[in-house]
Design an enzyme around this catalytic site. Structure first.
Site, PDB file in Angstrom:
ATOM      1  CG  HIS A  36      -5.832  -5.851   4.533  1.00 32.61           C
ATOM      2  ND1 HIS A  36      -4.698  -6.073   3.482  1.00 32.61           N
ATOM      3  CD2 HIS A  36      -7.013  -5.849   3.998  1.00 32.61           C
ATOM      4  CE1 HIS A  36      -5.467  -6.555   2.451  1.00 32.61           C
ATOM      5  NE2 HIS A  36      -6.881  -6.314   2.737  1.00 32.61           N
ATOM      6  CD  GLU A 118      -5.716  -2.056   5.765  1.00 35.64           C
ATOM      7  OE1 GLU A 118      -4.689  -2.540   6.707  1.00 35.64           O
ATOM      8  OE2 GLU A 118      -5.331  -2.131   4.711  1.00 35.64           O
ATOM      9  CG  HIS A 156      -2.675  -8.494   2.395  1.00 35.33           C
ATOM     10  ND1 HIS A 156      -2.079  -7.136   2.576  1.00 35.33           N
ATOM     11  CD2 HIS A 156      -3.029  -8.614   0.988  1.00 35.33           C
ATOM     12  CE1 HIS A 156      -1.788  -6.893   1.150  1.00 35.33           C
ATOM     13  NE2 HIS A 156      -2.310  -7.695   0.406  1.00 35.33           N
ATOM     14  CG  ASP A 166      -1.335  -7.506   5.990  1.00 37.81           C
ATOM     15  OD1 ASP A 166      -0.642  -7.674   5.407  1.00 37.81           O
ATOM     16  OD2 ASP A 166      -2.417  -6.663   6.070  1.00 37.81           O
TER      17      ASP A 166
END
Length: 185
Positions: A36, A118, A156, A166
């Site tokens: 992400h 992330e 994602h 993303d």
């Protein structure tokens, strides 16, 4: 770098309340990594707002965008910041709330069987070399601890098309997979 009892040894621990148990049996086996991106406020880096967001402590009055998202209850397992610093929010053996409505290879509910990572960034800003270096090391550590992941690494945008974008076109998938392939030799 090593994973032990669901924790990454180099990560700063910043526990999120937004997680739950994985499904019992093979349905909860970790078999996927989801990449992400995040920046808070959008397009801005640093400031600790991502950590506050995943802990349900984002100050809604600090930025107009924060008022829109402060009530959301989401998390990810890890965050890799622009300087390569790593924060862990949820134990890998638990289900983080990062993927939402999602499907991978015909199987729904990716949160049940994935790890969410992330990268501090945006869809269109180049990611930093140190972020890729740290990501590769983390992927290797996760593959060693959870071998069913293998090459099952996706974005994602691929598991929630039309809903998420993303890590976006700025993410260099070829570099990631080429570097991982070289590390196998």
């Amino acid at each position: 770098m090593k994973v032990s009892e669901g924790r990454l040894d180099i990560a700063c621990w910043c526990p999120s309340p937004n997680f739950g148990p994985r499904p019992p049996g093979p349905d909860g086996d970790i078999t996927l990594l989801v990449i992400h991106n995040i920046s808070l406020p959008p397009g801005q880096f640093g400031g600790g707002y991502v950590q506050q967001f995943f802990q349900n402590k984002l100050p809604a009055d600090a930025h107009p965008y924060f008022a829109e998202i402060a009530a959301l209850r989401v998390s990810s397992h890890l965050l890799i910041e622009r300087d390569g610093a790593v924060t862990q929010f949820v134990n890998f053996n638990d289900r983080a709330w990062h993927a939402g409505r999602s499907v991978y290879e015909g199987r729904a509910d990716c949160n049940d069987y994935s790890v969410g990572i992330e990268l501090e960034g945006t869809d269109t800003d180049a990611y930093c070399a140190v972020q890729y270096e740290v990501l590769v090391d983390i992927v290797r550590a996760l593959q060693a601890e959870y071998p069913a992941i293998g090459r099952r690494i996706t974005g994602h945008e691929h598991i929630a098309p039309g809903r998420k974008t993303d890590p976006g076109p700025a993410f260099d998938w070829q570099y990631l997979f080429r570097t991982l392939a070289l590390s196998d030799n």
